[in-house]
Design a protein around this motif. Structure first.
Motif, PDB file in Angstrom:
ATOM      1  N   PHE A   1       0.824  -1.209   0.000  1.00 51.19           N
ATOM      2  CA  PHE A   1       0.000   0.000   0.000  1.00 51.19           C
ATOM      3  C   PHE A   1       0.856   1.255   0.000  1.00 51.19           C
ATOM      4  O   PHE A   1       0.414   2.333  -0.387  1.00 51.19           O
ATOM      5  CB  PHE A   1      -0.914   0.029   1.234  1.00 51.19           C
ATOM      6  CG  PHE A   1      -0.161   0.286   2.512  1.00 51.19           C
ATOM      7  CD1 PHE A   1       0.054   1.589   2.950  1.00 51.19           C
ATOM      8  CD2 PHE A   1       0.365  -0.753   3.251  1.00 51.19           C
ATOM      9  CE1 PHE A   1       0.763   1.836   4.122  1.00 51.19           C
ATOM     10  CE2 PHE A   1       1.070  -0.523   4.412  1.00 51.19           C
ATOM     11  CZ  PHE A   1       1.273   0.776   4.848  1.00 51.19           C
ATOM     12  N   ALA A   2       2.094   1.113   0.441  1.00 49.08           N
ATOM     13  CA  ALA A   2       2.960   2.279   0.665  1.00 49.08           C
ATOM     14  C   ALA A   2       3.512   2.812  -0.644  1.00 49.08           C
ATOM     15  O   ALA A   2       4.154   2.083  -1.402  1.00 49.08           O
ATOM     16  CB  ALA A   2       4.110   1.892   1.588  1.00 49.08           C
ATOM     17  N   ASP A   3       3.237   4.055  -0.910  1.00 48.72           N
ATOM     18  CA  ASP A   3       3.785   4.705  -2.086  1.00 48.72           C
ATOM     19  C   ASP A   3       3.968   6.186  -1.795  1.00 48.72           C
ATOM     20  O   ASP A   3       3.149   7.007  -2.195  1.00 48.72           O
ATOM     21  CB  ASP A   3       2.861   4.514  -3.286  1.00 48.72           C
ATOM     22  CG  ASP A   3       3.447   5.128  -4.540  1.00 48.72           C
ATOM     23  OD1 ASP A   3       4.678   5.324  -4.577  1.00 48.72           O
ATOM     24  OD2 ASP A   3       2.677   5.419  -5.474  1.00 48.72           O
ATOM     25  N   PRO A   4       5.039   6.533  -1.088  1.00 53.65           N
ATOM     26  CA  PRO A   4       5.243   7.959  -0.788  1.00 53.65           C
ATOM     27  C   PRO A   4       5.756   8.747  -1.980  1.00 53.65           C
ATOM     28  O   PRO A   4       5.860   9.971  -1.905  1.00 53.65           O
ATOM     29  CB  PRO A   4       6.264   7.938   0.348  1.00 53.65           C
ATOM     30  CG  PRO A   4       6.992   6.662   0.177  1.00 53.65           C
ATOM     31  CD  PRO A   4       6.016   5.692  -0.425  1.00 53.65           C
ATOM     32  N   ALA A   5       6.077   8.062  -3.071  1.00 54.84           N
ATOM     33  CA  ALA A   5       6.541   8.706  -4.314  1.00 54.84           C
ATOM     34  C   ALA A   5       7.701   9.656  -4.043  1.00 54.84           C
ATOM     35  O   ALA A   5       8.676   9.272  -3.430  1.00 54.84           O
ATOM     36  CB  ALA A   5       5.377   9.386  -5.008  1.00 54.84           C
ATOM     37  N   ASP A   6       7.564  10.911  -4.470  1.00 58.47           N
ATOM     38  CA  ASP A   6       8.643  11.885  -4.299  1.00 58.47           C
ATOM     39  C   ASP A   6       8.506  12.698  -3.021  1.00 58.47           C
ATOM     40  O   ASP A   6       9.242  13.665  -2.832  1.00 58.47           O
ATOM     41  CB  ASP A   6       8.668  12.841  -5.495  1.00 58.47           C
ATOM     42  CG  ASP A   6       9.032  12.132  -6.781  1.00 58.47           C
ATOM     43  OD1 ASP A   6       9.718  11.092  -6.697  1.00 58.47           O
ATOM     44  OD2 ASP A   6       8.644  12.607  -7.857  1.00 58.47           O
ATOM     45  N   GLY A   7       7.585  12.320  -2.153  1.00 57.15           N
ATOM     46  CA  GLY A   7       7.373  13.072  -0.914  1.00 57.15           C
ATOM     47  C   GLY A   7       8.623  13.246  -0.082  1.00 57.15           C
ATOM     48  O   GLY A   7       8.960  14.374   0.301  1.00 57.15           O
ATOM     49  N   PRO A   8       9.358  12.157   0.230  1.00 54.16           N
ATOM     50  CA  PRO A   8      10.574  12.332   1.031  1.00 54.16           C
ATOM     51  C   PRO A   8      11.596  13.236   0.364  1.00 54.16           C
ATOM     52  O   PRO A   8      12.208  14.084   1.015  1.00 54.16           O
ATOM     53  CB  PRO A   8      11.116  10.906   1.177  1.00 54.16           C
ATOM     54  CG  PRO A   8       9.955  10.017   0.922  1.00 54.16           C
ATOM     55  CD  PRO A   8       9.066  10.748  -0.023  1.00 54.16           C
ATOM     56  N   ALA A   9      11.768  13.078  -0.942  1.00 52.76           N
ATOM     57  CA  ALA A   9      12.740  13.916  -1.660  1.00 52.76           C
ATOM     58  C   ALA A   9      12.320  15.378  -1.630  1.00 52.76           C
ATOM     59  O   ALA A   9      13.158  16.274  -1.489  1.00 52.76           O
ATOM     60  CB  ALA A   9      12.883  13.433  -3.098  1.00 52.76           C
ATOM     61  N   PHE A  10      11.016  15.638  -1.741  1.00 51.58           N
ATOM     62  CA  PHE A  10      10.530  17.015  -1.691  1.00 51.58           C
ATOM     63  C   PHE A  10      10.838  17.655  -0.339  1.00 51.58           C
ATOM     64  O   PHE A  10      11.380  18.766  -0.273  1.00 51.58           O
ATOM     65  CB  PHE A  10       9.022  17.062  -1.956  1.00 51.58           C
ATOM     66  CG  PHE A  10       8.419  18.404  -1.703  1.00 51.58           C
ATOM     67  CD1 PHE A  10       8.559  19.422  -2.628  1.00 51.58           C
ATOM     68  CD2 PHE A  10       7.731  18.662  -0.530  1.00 51.58           C
ATOM     69  CE1 PHE A  10       8.020  20.682  -2.380  1.00 51.58           C
ATOM     70  CE2 PHE A  10       7.187  19.900  -0.273  1.00 51.58           C
ATOM     71  CZ  PHE A  10       7.334  20.923  -1.203  1.00 51.58           C
ATOM     72  N   PHE A  11      10.520  16.941   0.744  1.00 54.17           N
ATOM     73  CA  PHE A  11      10.768  17.510   2.074  1.00 54.17           C
ATOM     74  C   PHE A  11      12.251  17.700   2.336  1.00 54.17           C
ATOM     75  O   PHE A  11      12.661  18.684   2.951  1.00 54.17           O
ATOM     76  CB  PHE A  11      10.132  16.626   3.160  1.00 54.17           C
ATOM     77  CG  PHE A  11       8.647  16.761   3.246  1.00 54.17           C
ATOM     78  CD1 PHE A  11       8.075  17.956   3.639  1.00 54.17           C
ATOM     79  CD2 PHE A  11       7.819  15.708   2.918  1.00 54.17           C
ATOM     80  CE1 PHE A  11       6.703  18.102   3.717  1.00 54.17           C
ATOM     81  CE2 PHE A  11       6.446  15.835   2.985  1.00 54.17           C
ATOM     82  CZ  PHE A  11       5.887  17.034   3.387  1.00 54.17           C
ATOM     83  N   VAL A  12      13.063  16.764   1.877  1.00 60.42           N
ATOM     84  CA  VAL A  12      14.513  16.905   2.060  1.00 60.42           C
ATOM     85  C   VAL A  12      15.029  18.086   1.257  1.00 60.42           C
ATOM     86  O   VAL A  12      15.868  18.859   1.733  1.00 60.42           O
ATOM     87  CB  VAL A  12      15.232  15.596   1.660  1.00 60.42           C
ATOM     88  CG1 VAL A  12      16.717  15.837   1.473  1.00 60.42           C
ATOM     89  CG2 VAL A  12      15.002  14.542   2.710  1.00 60.42           C
ATOM     90  N   LEU A  13      14.524  18.250   0.057  1.00 57.55           N
ATOM     91  CA  LEU A  13      14.946  19.376  -0.771  1.00 57.55           C
ATOM     92  C   LEU A  13      14.596  20.699  -0.113  1.00 57.55           C
ATOM     93  O   LEU A  13      15.440  21.604  -0.024  1.00 57.55           O
ATOM     94  CB  LEU A  13      14.275  19.284  -2.153  1.00 57.55           C
ATOM     95  CG  LEU A  13      14.619  20.377  -3.142  1.00 57.55           C
ATOM     96  CD1 LEU A  13      16.039  20.200  -3.628  1.00 57.55           C
ATOM     97  CD2 LEU A  13      13.650  20.370  -4.301  1.00 57.55           C
ATOM     98  N   ILE A  14      13.377  20.819   0.370  1.00 55.46           N
ATOM     99  CA  ILE A  14      12.923  22.085   0.947  1.00 55.46           C
ATOM    100  C   ILE A  14      13.562  22.357   2.303  1.00 55.46           C
ATOM    101  O   ILE A  14      14.008  23.475   2.574  1.00 55.46           O
ATOM    102  CB  ILE A  14      11.378  22.081   1.094  1.00 55.46           C
ATOM    103  CG1 ILE A  14      10.721  21.966  -0.276  1.00 55.46           C
ATOM    104  CG2 ILE A  14      10.899  23.323   1.836  1.00 55.46           C
ATOM    105  CD1 ILE A  14      11.028  23.098  -1.237  1.00 55.46           C
ATOM    106  N   PHE A  15      13.623  21.352   3.165  1.00 55.91           N
ATOM    107  CA  PHE A  15      14.072  21.604   4.543  1.00 55.91           C
ATOM    108  C   PHE A  15      15.515  21.191   4.814  1.00 55.91           C
ATOM    109  O   PHE A  15      16.032  21.456   5.889  1.00 55.91           O
ATOM    110  CB  PHE A  15      13.130  20.895   5.527  1.00 55.91           C
ATOM    111  CG  PHE A  15      11.728  21.397   5.452  1.00 55.91           C
ATOM    112  CD1 PHE A  15      11.417  22.688   5.855  1.00 55.91           C
ATOM    113  CD2 PHE A  15      10.728  20.592   4.944  1.00 55.91           C
ATOM    114  CE1 PHE A  15      10.120  23.161   5.772  1.00 55.91           C
ATOM    115  CE2 PHE A  15       9.425  21.053   4.850  1.00 55.91           C
ATOM    116  CZ  PHE A  15       9.121  22.342   5.273  1.00 55.91           C
TER     117      PHE A  15
END
Ligand code: ZN
Length: 125
Positions: free
Chosen positions: A50-64
């Motif tokens: 069910f898990a599909d965070p897609a680019d979410g982790p990369a987005f948060f790492v990029l921003i923060f």
């Protein structure tokens, strides 16, 4: 009592995410590599498909993580103008660590949040 009849108390997505554990039982490991997810939990048997965070982790790492560390690098260069070797031993590791270190717990947190809120792709029925 079968495995599907077991009642699992709700766990905090932040706690299970930071520890990179299963979002249902909080004990099984979520990853089998740095960012590769296991197919199911070793402890409770939860299917992780069910898990599909897609680019979410990369987005948060990029921003923060990445952008603030790059701002630090530019500020450091403009304010002090150190030799390039100082950037190699100080700025570069800061950028690498600030980008790689949070990826795993962020992905685990997003997966735990998906599990907690029953998130999934939208569908027309
Ligand atoms: Zn589990």
């Amino acid at each position: 009592m079968s495995e599907s009849d077991t009642v699992w108390p709700p766990l905090s997505p932040i706690a299970t995410g930071l520890s990179c554990k299963c979002p249902r039982c909080g004990r099984g490991k979520l990853f089998k590599g740095f960012l590769t997810m296991r197919e199911r939990c070793d402890v409770c048997g939860l299917d992780f498909t069910f898990a599909d965070p897609a680019d979410g982790p990369a987005f948060f790492v990029l921003i923060f993580g990445c952008i603030p560390s790059l701002i630090f690098a530019f500020w450091f260069e403009m304010a002090i103008a150190p030799p390039i070797w100082v950037h190699a031993i100080l700025t570069l590791p800061v950028i690498i660590v600030s980008c790689l270190l949070p990826l795993r717990p962020l992905k685990a947190w997003l997966v735990a949040s998906q599990f907690r809120h029953h998130a999934g792709e939208g569908s027309l029925r």
